[in-house]
Design a protein around this motif. Structure first.
Motif, PDB file in Angstrom:
ATOM      1  N   UNK A 230       0.813  -1.213   0.000  1.00  0.00           N
ATOM      2  CA  UNK A 230       0.000   0.000   0.000  1.00  0.00           C
ATOM      3  C   UNK A 230       0.849   1.267   0.000  1.00  0.00           C
ATOM      4  N   UNK A 231       1.844   1.324   0.899  1.00  0.00           N
ATOM      5  CA  UNK A 231       2.636   2.548   1.031  1.00  0.00           C
ATOM      6  C   UNK A 231       3.433   2.859  -0.230  1.00  0.00           C
ATOM      7  N   UNK A 232       4.084   1.816  -0.773  1.00  0.00           N
ATOM      8  CA  UNK A 232       4.902   2.021  -1.980  1.00  0.00           C
ATOM      9  C   UNK A 232       4.018   2.405  -3.173  1.00  0.00           C
ATOM     10  N   UNK A 233       2.830   1.824  -3.257  1.00  0.00           N
ATOM     11  CA  UNK A 233       1.913   2.168  -4.353  1.00  0.00           C
ATOM     12  C   UNK A 233       1.444   3.616  -4.201  1.00  0.00           C
ATOM     13  N   UNK A 234       1.173   4.004  -2.951  1.00  0.00           N
ATOM     14  CA  UNK A 234       0.758   5.385  -2.680  1.00  0.00           C
ATOM     15  C   UNK A 234       1.843   6.368  -3.077  1.00  0.00           C
ATOM     16  N   UNK A 235       3.077   5.987  -2.825  1.00  0.00           N
ATOM     17  CA  UNK A 235       4.227   6.831  -3.188  1.00  0.00           C
ATOM     18  C   UNK A 235       4.272   7.044  -4.710  1.00  0.00           C
ATOM     19  N   UNK A 236       4.009   5.973  -5.454  1.00  0.00           N
ATOM     20  CA  UNK A 236       3.973   6.092  -6.920  1.00  0.00           C
ATOM     21  C   UNK A 236       2.872   7.080  -7.324  1.00  0.00           C
ATOM     22  N   UNK A 237       1.682   6.921  -6.719  1.00  0.00           N
ATOM     23  CA  UNK A 237       0.544   7.787  -7.088  1.00  0.00           C
ATOM     24  C   UNK A 237       0.813   9.251  -6.733  1.00  0.00           C
ATOM     25  N   UNK A 238       1.561   9.473  -5.659  1.00  0.00           N
ATOM     26  CA  UNK A 238       1.841  10.860  -5.239  1.00  0.00           C
ATOM     27  C   UNK A 238       2.983  11.484  -6.047  1.00  0.00           C
ATOM     28  N   UNK A 239       3.906  10.636  -6.514  1.00  0.00           N
ATOM     29  CA  UNK A 239       5.135  11.159  -7.128  1.00  0.00           C
ATOM     30  C   UNK A 239       4.993  11.472  -8.613  1.00  0.00           C
ATOM     31  N   UNK A 240       4.284  10.589  -9.330  1.00  0.00           N
ATOM     32  CA  UNK A 240       4.241  10.736 -10.797  1.00  0.00           C
ATOM     33  C   UNK A 240       3.004  11.515 -11.226  1.00  0.00           C
ATOM     34  N   UNK A 241       3.216  12.581 -12.007  1.00  0.00           N
ATOM     35  CA  UNK A 241       2.083  13.371 -12.510  1.00  0.00           C
ATOM     36  C   UNK A 241       1.348  12.606 -13.593  1.00  0.00           C
ATOM     37  N   UNK A 242       0.034  12.614 -13.492  1.00  0.00           N
ATOM     38  CA  UNK A 242      -0.784  12.029 -14.565  1.00  0.00           C
ATOM     39  C   UNK A 242      -1.377  13.192 -15.359  1.00  0.00           C
ATOM     40  N   UNK A 243      -1.217  13.127 -16.677  1.00  0.00           N
ATOM     41  CA  UNK A 243      -1.758  14.194 -17.529  1.00  0.00           C
ATOM     42  C   UNK A 243      -2.541  13.581 -18.686  1.00  0.00           C
ATOM     43  N   UNK A 244      -3.504  14.355 -19.152  1.00  0.00           N
ATOM     44  CA  UNK A 244      -4.305  13.924 -20.300  1.00  0.00           C
ATOM     45  C   UNK A 244      -4.010  14.850 -21.470  1.00  0.00           C
ATOM     46  N   UNK A 245      -3.892  14.263 -22.671  1.00  0.00           N
ATOM     47  CA  UNK A 245      -3.579  15.064 -23.864  1.00  0.00           C
ATOM     48  C   UNK A 245      -4.778  15.154 -24.787  1.00  0.00           C
ATOM     49  N   UNK A 246      -4.997  16.341 -25.318  1.00  0.00           N
ATOM     50  CA  UNK A 246      -6.108  16.582 -26.240  1.00  0.00           C
ATOM     51  C   UNK A 246      -5.588  16.700 -27.665  1.00  0.00           C
ATOM     52  N   UNK A 247      -6.333  16.154 -28.610  1.00  0.00           N
ATOM     53  CA  UNK A 247      -6.028  16.471 -30.008  1.00  0.00           C
ATOM     54  C   UNK A 247      -6.584  17.867 -30.282  1.00  0.00           C
ATOM     55  N   UNK A 248      -6.000  18.534 -31.268  1.00  0.00           N
ATOM     56  CA  UNK A 248      -6.384  19.925 -31.468  1.00  0.00           C
ATOM     57  C   UNK A 248      -7.886  20.092 -31.721  1.00  0.00           C
TER      58      UNK A 248
END
Ligand code: DC
Length: 224
Positions: free
Chosen positions: A52-70
């Motif tokens: 749980x803790x290590x997975x939480x660290x991944x979720x907190x550390x890495x930014x998730x972004x969504x990309x739009x087509x023009x």
């Protein structure tokens, strides 16, 4: 305004959410893609899926972004830590890994925070499992979308054909979605269940266009 669309996998949430967003000029947030991206990153980093803790660290550390087509308000691409994972998060391997990852309380805490921040920035259609119950309990419109197991499995196979990723074996897909439903519904943190005030719609017996229209009408009524 928030339109929350919850329900089991393959009920048509993504198709409906994207179409409703387009019709109403809303943005659209696929929260399942966020859990999938964290599962992908955890696998890359060799994090055990029961930590749980290590997975939480991944979720907190890495930014998730969504990309739009023009010119398209509906995002089509997903990134984590700057790496595009649009297709990589749809494999059979991630279908399996995402259940334990999404059951980890530390992951949910981190992602729910991000989901609220994103959704509160504008008009959003948000799809997931706990949107109407936990993430946006005050959403103006709440829908719980279902379909029969068999119909959902057929749709998922067709989607995998279109995307060119994931299993094309109907029996395997059916077994996997039943396994995930059982897991998602029985986990301790934010199990899959309808909000008390959610409108239930069964997409097995309704044309998808009618479901989209119904949700748009609910949104217009909620606006007034
Ligand atoms: O909608 P999907 O199949 O892409 O979701 C992937 C997994 O993430 C699924 O097993 C359930 C989980 N999930 C969740 O627990 N909570 C959400 N709000 C969205 C998805």
């Amino acid at each position: 305004m928030i339109i929350a669309i919850d329900g089991p996998s393959g009920a048509g949430k993504s198709t409906v959410a994207k179409a409703v967003a387009k019709k109403l000029g809303f943005s659209c947030l696929d929260t399942g893609a966020m859990y999938r991206a964290v599962a992908w990153q955890a696998q890359q980093n060799g994090v055990p899926l029961d930590d749980n803790e290590a997975l939480g660290e991944v979720a907190r550390t890495y930014d998730i972004e969504f990309g739009h087509n023009e010119g398209d308000p509906v995002p089509k691409r997903v990134f984590i830590g700057g790496v595009e994972v649009t297709d990589a998060i749809r494999t059979t391997e991630i279908d399996k890994a995402v259940s334990p990852v999404s059951a980890a309380p530390a992951v949910r805490e981190a992602l729910v925070d991000q989901q609220r921040r994103i959704g509160n920035a504008g008009d959003y259609v948000v799809e997931g499992r706990d949107i109407g119950t936990v993430v946006f309990p005050n959403a103006e419109v709440k829908v719980f979308l279902t379909a029969s197991d068999e119909e959902r499995a057929h749709r998922r196979v067709r989607q995998n054909v279109d995307r060119g990723v994931g299993s094309l074996d109907y029996e395997e897909v059916l077994a996997d979605l039943r396994r995930r439903d059982a897991y998602d519904s029985s986990r301790a943190t934010s199990p899959l269940r309808p909000a008390e005030d959610a409108i239930h719609i069964d997409s097995t017996t309704h044309y998808i266009e009618d479901v989209i229209e119904q949700i748009c009408s609910l949104a217009k009524a909620a606006r007034q």
